[in-house]
Design an enzyme around this catalytic site. Structure first.
Site, mmCIF file in Angstrom:
data_model
loop_
_atom_site.group_PDB
_atom_site.id
_atom_site.type_symbol
_atom_site.label_atom_id
_atom_site.label_comp_id
_atom_site.label_asym_id
_atom_site.label_seq_id
_atom_site.Cartn_x
_atom_site.Cartn_y
_atom_site.Cartn_z
ATOM 1 N N GLU A 161 0.816 -1.201 0.000
ATOM 2 C CA GLU A 161 0.000 0.000 0.000
ATOM 3 C C GLU A 161 0.859 1.264 0.000
ATOM 4 O O GLU A 161 0.531 2.253 -0.666
ATOM 5 C CB GLU A 161 -0.927 0.000 1.231
ATOM 6 C CG GLU A 161 -1.932 -1.136 1.273
ATOM 7 C CD GLU A 161 -1.419 -2.363 1.983
ATOM 8 O OE1 GLU A 161 -2.234 -3.124 2.517
ATOM 9 O OE2 GLU A 161 -0.172 -2.593 2.002
ATOM 10 N N ALA A 174 14.340 -37.797 -5.830
ATOM 11 C CA ALA A 174 14.568 -38.347 -7.164
ATOM 12 C C ALA A 174 14.793 -39.841 -7.018
ATOM 13 O O ALA A 174 15.466 -40.300 -6.082
ATOM 14 C CB ALA A 174 15.768 -37.681 -7.817
ATOM 15 N N ARG A 185 13.774 -24.046 -4.157
ATOM 16 C CA ARG A 185 14.637 -23.563 -3.076
ATOM 17 C C ARG A 185 14.547 -22.050 -2.931
ATOM 18 O O ARG A 185 14.755 -21.514 -1.849
ATOM 19 C CB ARG A 185 16.088 -23.985 -3.338
ATOM 20 C CG ARG A 185 16.322 -25.470 -3.157
ATOM 21 C CD ARG A 185 17.791 -25.818 -3.331
ATOM 22 N NE ARG A 185 18.019 -27.250 -3.166
ATOM 23 C CZ ARG A 185 19.189 -27.850 -3.300
ATOM 24 N NH1 ARG A 185 20.262 -27.112 -3.613
ATOM 25 N NH2 ARG A 185 19.319 -29.150 -3.134
ATOM 26 N N ARG A 221 21.427 -22.040 -6.309
ATOM 27 C CA ARG A 221 22.472 -21.544 -7.196
ATOM 28 C C ARG A 221 21.988 -21.298 -8.620
ATOM 29 O O ARG A 221 22.634 -20.578 -9.372
ATOM 30 C CB ARG A 221 23.636 -22.549 -7.246
ATOM 31 C CG ARG A 221 24.255 -22.822 -5.883
ATOM 32 C CD ARG A 221 25.425 -23.783 -5.967
ATOM 33 N NE ARG A 221 25.063 -25.097 -6.480
ATOM 34 C CZ ARG A 221 24.502 -26.053 -5.745
ATOM 35 N NH1 ARG A 221 24.202 -25.820 -4.474
ATOM 36 N NH2 ARG A 221 24.233 -27.234 -6.279
#
Length: 344
Positions: free
Chosen positions: A52, A158, A188, A211
């Site tokens: 705002e 994974a 991340r 990264r």
């Protein structure tokens, strides 16, 4: 329909602050006079001006006379308390804005409809609930934390196509491809923290830094009850804030925090600690035992599973098994299939 049009613009603006404002929520604001936007802004950085304020500051000198004749659109209820910045409700009243359209109320205890009530009591016309679902989704981690009193928990791992996350000898196993890895770094940059267990830290020696994507560095979390991980490993390099959940000591020095917990019901203790520490979201990345412990305790909200469809290792450490899950979507990046699940 015009209300929805301007609220959608608020959401677009709010998203520009992703990765920079946590633990504050993402918020966008638009000031409209006679169907013309004369000011807009968003919360850009934690501890700095709210949406705002930035919206009002963006109004050109020649348009300031129209402020008391305008409608303010804001994706989240304006704050009414003094925090790192003054209350935005006071700013609205000082500018004598006659009408405020709000996407959704703020569940934070210090706000939680108090801003709406103060505006109404001052005679401001207030409309609440325009694109409410979208505005709540915009800040799902923030909402979940303040309503459920625990962080939003994402599971991520994974696996090979035959269902393993690593070789039995704990040899580091590169499963996902470079594109999928960039996707992981995107998360991340959006989540407040990232958690791994002792074996993952010891054998993979991850940095757990963002990264390959824009955004803030997550707070690194390590479950290491017996403090087995040596100071030479990346997680203890003091390059970013790291919390070590352990059974031996409470201590803090130079970006490292040792947070003592006991060995009973570890997942719940971690959730309790993160709530106390105002860490609103966490991604659990491994290992398999740690991930499964959160699943067994029914402490998860979203899961992302990356499967390399061309990699077989025949034996190894079995991937976790989800329960109480609903399959939501899929993506394919070369040989990697990414599956998204939501908790039932």
């Amino acid at each position: 329909m015009m209300h929805e049009h301007y609220m959608q613009r608020c959401i677009q603006l709010a998203l520009l602050g992703k990765g920079d404002v946590a633990p504050n929520p993402l918020v966008g604001a638009v000031l409209v006079h006679d169907d013309v936007i004369i000011g807009e802004g968003y919360h850009q950085q934690y501890g700095q001006a709210h949406a705002e304020v930035n919206c009002m500051n963006s109004v050109k000198e020649g348009a300031k006379k129209f402020i008391p004749l305008s409608t303010l659109y804001v994706s989240l209820e304006p704050c009414v308390h003094f925090g790192k910045t003054p209350p935005c409700v006071n700013l609205i009243l000082q500018h004598r804005i006659p009408k405020v359209v709000i996407g959704c109320s703020d569940p934070f205890e210090s706000v939680n409809n108090k801003g709406i009530e103060k505006l109404k009591s001052a005679g401001v016309e207030v409309i609440v609930g325009v694109l409410e679902k979208e505005c709540r989704t915009l800040n799902k981690y923030f909402f979940y934390y303040h309503i459920q009193h625990r962080p939003y928990i994402m599971l991520k791992w994974a696996q090979t196509t035959d269902g393993y996350v690593a070789y039995k000898n704990n040899k580091r196993t590169y499963i996902s491809n470079d594109i999928s890895n960039r996707f992981v770094h995107k998360y991340r940059g959006e989540l407040a923290s990232i958690l791994v267990g002792t074996n993952t830290a010891l054998y993979d020696n991850p940095s757990l830094t963002n990264r390959f994507w824009k955004g803030a560095q997550p707070i690194r979390l390590l479950l290491d009850l017996d403090l087995k991980v040596p100071a030479t490993h990346h997680l203890l390099d003091r390059q970013s804030k790291t919390i070590i959940f352990n059974n031996l000591l409470n201590k803090e020095e130079n970006n490292l925090i040792w947070y003592k917990i006991d060995r009973k019901n570890v997942p719940q203790q971690i959730c309790n600690a993160l709530f106390i520490l105002n860490i609103q979201s966490v991604c659990i990345e491994g290992g398999a035992q740690l991930l499964q412990s959160f699943i067994q305790n029914d402490l998860w909200d979203e899961a992302v599973i990356i499967t390399n469809t061309t990699l077989y290792i025949k034996e190894g450490i079995a991937a976790p098994v989800l329960s109480n899950a609903i399959h939501r979507d899929d993506d394919i990046y070369m040989q990697d299939e990414i599956q998204y699940y939501q908790h039932l």
